[in-house]
Design an enzyme around this catalytic site. Structure first.
Site, mmCIF file in Angstrom:
data_model
loop_
_atom_site.group_PDB
_atom_site.id
_atom_site.type_symbol
_atom_site.label_atom_id
_atom_site.label_comp_id
_atom_site.label_asym_id
_atom_site.label_seq_id
_atom_site.Cartn_x
_atom_site.Cartn_y
_atom_site.Cartn_z
ATOM 1 N N HIS A 70 0.832 -1.212 0.000
ATOM 2 C CA HIS A 70 0.000 0.000 0.000
ATOM 3 C C HIS A 70 0.868 1.265 0.000
ATOM 4 C CE1 HIS A 70 -3.595 2.400 1.349
ATOM 5 N NE2 HIS A 70 -2.646 3.123 1.909
ATOM 6 N N GLU A 71 1.790 1.339 0.966
ATOM 7 C CA GLU A 71 2.622 2.545 1.065
ATOM 8 C C GLU A 71 3.524 2.699 -0.162
ATOM 9 O OE1 GLU A 71 1.955 4.729 3.287
ATOM 10 O OE2 GLU A 71 0.732 3.472 4.609
ATOM 11 N N HIS A 73 1.895 4.944 -2.595
ATOM 12 C CA HIS A 73 2.148 6.361 -2.255
ATOM 13 C C HIS A 73 3.570 6.748 -2.644
ATOM 14 C CE1 HIS A 73 -1.566 7.016 -0.114
ATOM 15 N NE2 HIS A 73 -1.319 6.117 0.825
#
Lengths: 495, 495
Positions: free
Chosen positions: A263-264, A267
């Site tokens: 997930h990160e 980003h």
């Protein structure tokens, strides 16, 4: 073609960019490294730095410069940059210096204490600090509202998701509420039939870290321009040239850290690939928090929970954690798509996640509007958890209203971005499937490049060149359309 | 009793303290964490921050405030603070902003490239960056000389060791040169008879780290106010409330990292115990770099290489690295006091260390005086290494003139502090032995508290309250007296 005012503004933003670098690295350090006795000095240092940056962003000379630059012969890209400079200026000038410093101090203190208070389930202790943060956030909302003419909650939300309004959130979340509980129930019935093999722990932290790093490599993270560390609450911080991702490890379960890391990484790649020629300027910034979340969810959910992706993940898991029947691709995908109403938002599956967000939205909005107080949060939380997800959180503040860092950090109006992001991500993949019809075959073959290329061309490399509706239209040919999210969930969980 | 000018100055120094916090943490991060592609952005950020701090320290209003404060009714402590404020002001105002920013940029670039260039033995590559740093350091020396009336090298040295002059260094180093080569030879003859058992590696990094942390605990480091990490060149940085020590590990030898860690712990405890009530003010600063080094050497050499200390260290070494004949206390102490002329300063024993410092002093002083150029360094290094330590460094830049971070970091005039520190440390322990006659018995019994108490009372807690000669006199009853260092070496190595 002379553009003296624009060039002056550009130099000032270069300066803000460099000083912001200091702030971002120090904030990352505060979460990833800082020992307890460093907290007070750190809070004071960040407050001083925040005040200084605010002072630069509110220099009285800026107003005239922004007006003069409007009249100068700018390129299309420069004009987009000027538009974003104006947005930064409006946002900064809405707030008095005193409030900026007081809020920085209050949130640093609250966040630091929260690290131990959460573990101790100490709501009473947390409440003391939270009240102060809420008081200052309400002042902030009032100032932003005065400056923009928006309602208080809209004015807060506009900082994270420019142009988004509570009326629009109500519409979209209203639609969600109409079908989500039914869908959750249907998926659970269907999954009750599935044979699911649970992984057998413990999973040593060092092995999980090595697995996470390999997953980041698979997802194309550039380790010469960033790193992975640990913190209580995972986040992606740092600067575009040096992205600082964090995760946390549980030795009894490796999936939260693994999928959190993926997930990160979404980003992280958005930040690493922002327009480099404009990196010091507002026009290079990521467009919005909802769009940022659309990248992390493209990585974690659209790709990470894709049945074909489990074929890529399985060998990595086996390499680092040893072979287990649970790590067979089909079972791994069943684990990653298991729908289970739970207490913790960041551990939630993509089907129940929106319920966590709706709950928070329905608390933080009246809290900012002054309709409820901090003392009312636990009871409201308990009621809504039961209503939306059928779970009992009474007395469990740790896994209830104290689980997130957002409110203690003064970030009210942020939560809707998560679910807007999930909707955008579904919309990106619907578009991507039209231009790459054999996408699922490509993913199964380990070729993720078409996905990265599309995201880079349509989102990352665009920075803040367009306002959100225009960016969304250029990328997908239509406005935000929640039907893609519903179709995605139905296709993945009920087909 | 009204002191408006003083209070204004005090507030300004509070601000500098808070912003300095940002700078110190980011500088630590640059050495301990930053990936390669972050370097350019980091250099620009630190240059911007350095320029900003310099701007605050050279605010034109300061001159009148400092003059007005002189006339105000101040306490003795406030007056000492004002004296230090004036010293900070003189130093900052000697340098134009342009020079401060250019130097920060040049040193960041040079240090970053040095990390890989040193490994590649790439003197030609390093030289390009070093020339720029030297050029700016000479400009700095000229400015400081103009402002203070001191010679150029004295003006540079005065930044690290206020009040120290090259004439005094010449006197002390001249004395050293008269007996050190003979003493080194005598010790080597004597040690040739000793039976010495070498430790058998490899020593895994994780075990070495755990051993280092235990050694820091033994030396009283407060882990709630600091941490230990890794960097290419070990240092002690961060802020007094959050001390950031670094070390580096070699798997074939654990002693350099262990003793380096004990060394940095001396610096760390000085910082952690600076006067807390005055922590934001110049009067709380450590007195000088020589005095700082006297703390690290009190820990590493006076204590660390003490025969009785090996009895405390031995069980820790065995606990983390397993039992070996080499780890028996007597042998461990023989390892720690083995005198062996080598190439690397930071790995040198306390007997040959001053020779490394004399070599550097004899190169950096003429370099700053414009008598030699960067190109001349390798040949001079080779000649002096042969002369002082009988070692051949031709073509070996990596372990020769590229081994230190100082010159590339623009820190000329710093090296003498190391040997002044060794002399001060010997003087502290001579004093301590007069007030605690059974000191050696106490150390053998594991009671290091009398040492910590004395250092805290006489050095740490005094900050910059007194100028160096007064501090030294109050602590030891006499001025700097190199005879204590000679007596220490003779007693430990030839008795």
């Amino acid at each position: 073609m002379s553009t003296p005012a624009y060039l002056d503004l550009q130099r000032r933003h270069e300066r803000l960019h460099h000083l912001g670098h200091m702030q971002h690295i120090v904030e990352w350090d505060q979460s990833a490294n800082m020992p307890s006795k460093g907290s007070d000095a750190r809070s004071l240092a960040l407050a001083e730095m925040g005040g200084l940056l605010h002072q630069l962003a509110t220099d009285p000379a800026l107003k005239a410069l922004l007006e003069a630059a409007e009249q100068e012969p700018l390129s299309e890209h420069q004009r987009a940059n000027l538009r974003e400079m104006q947005r930064v200026w409006r946002s900064a000038n809405a707030l008095p210096q005193r409030l900026v410093e007081a809020k920085s101090l209050a949130r640093s203190r609250c966040e630091h204490a929260w690290r131990t208070q959460r573990q101790a389930n100490d709501w009473a202790g947390y409440l003391v600090n939270l009240r102060e943060v809420v008081k200052l956030a309400r002042e902030e909302a009032a100032c932003l509202s005065d400056a923009t003419g928006l309602s208080r909650y809209d004015a807060l939300m506009d900082q994270y998701e420019p142009g988004m309004r509570a009326s629009e959130v109500d519409r979209v979340f209203g639609d969600l509420r109409s079908w989500l509980p039914g869908l959750i129930a249907d998926v659970q019935v269907r999954q009750a039939q599935e044979l699911l093999i649970r992984p057998q722990g413990p999973f040593p932290k060092a092995a999980q870290r090595a697995l996470g790093l390999d997953a980041m490599r698979l997802m194309g993270f550039d380790f010469e321009a960033g790193r992975l560390d640990e913190s209580v609450h995972p986040f992606c911080g740092g600067v575009p040239e040096d992205v600082r991702m964090t995760t946390r490890y549980r030795e009894d379960d490796f999936l939260p850290s693994l999928m959190g890391t993926i997930h990160e990484t979404g980003h992280g790649r958005y930040e690493q690939n922002r327009p480099r020629d404009w990196i010091t300027q507002p026009v290079s910034q990521a467009r919005s928090m909802g769009l940022h979340e659309s990248q992390s969810l493209s990585f974690e959910m659209q790709l990470g929970s894709h049945p074909a992706f489990a074929q890529l993940l399985s060998p990595l898991v086996i390499q680092h954690l040893g072979a287990q029947p649970a790590f067979e691709p089909g079972n791994l995908n069943r684990l990653l798509t298991r729908v289970q109403p739970g207490l913790i938002r960041v551990d939630a599956d993509e089907v129940t996640y929106p319920a966590h967000v709706i709950l928070r939205y329905e608390i933080e909005r009246p809290l900012m509007e002054g309709l409820i107080e901090c003392e009312d949060i636990p009871a409201l939380w308990d009621t809504k958890m039961m209503e939306l997800l059928g779970r009992d959180t009474r007395g469990n503040f740790k896994d209830g209203c104290m689980q997130d860092v957002h409110w203690g950090g003064g970030a009210f109006g942020y939560f809707p971005c998560y679910t807007l992001g999930a909707m955008y991500a579904a919309q990106w993949f619907a578009t991507l499937r039209r231009s790459v019809p054999d996408l699922d075959t490509q993913i199964a073959a380990g070729n993720l490049q078409p996905v990265f290329d599309w995201l880079n061309a349509n989102i990352w490399s665009q920075g803040s060149r367009w306002e959100t509706p225009e960016l969304v239209r250029r990328a997908s040919g239509e406005a935000l359309n929640p039907a893609h999210f519903k179709a995605h969930l139905q296709a993945r969980y009920l087909a």
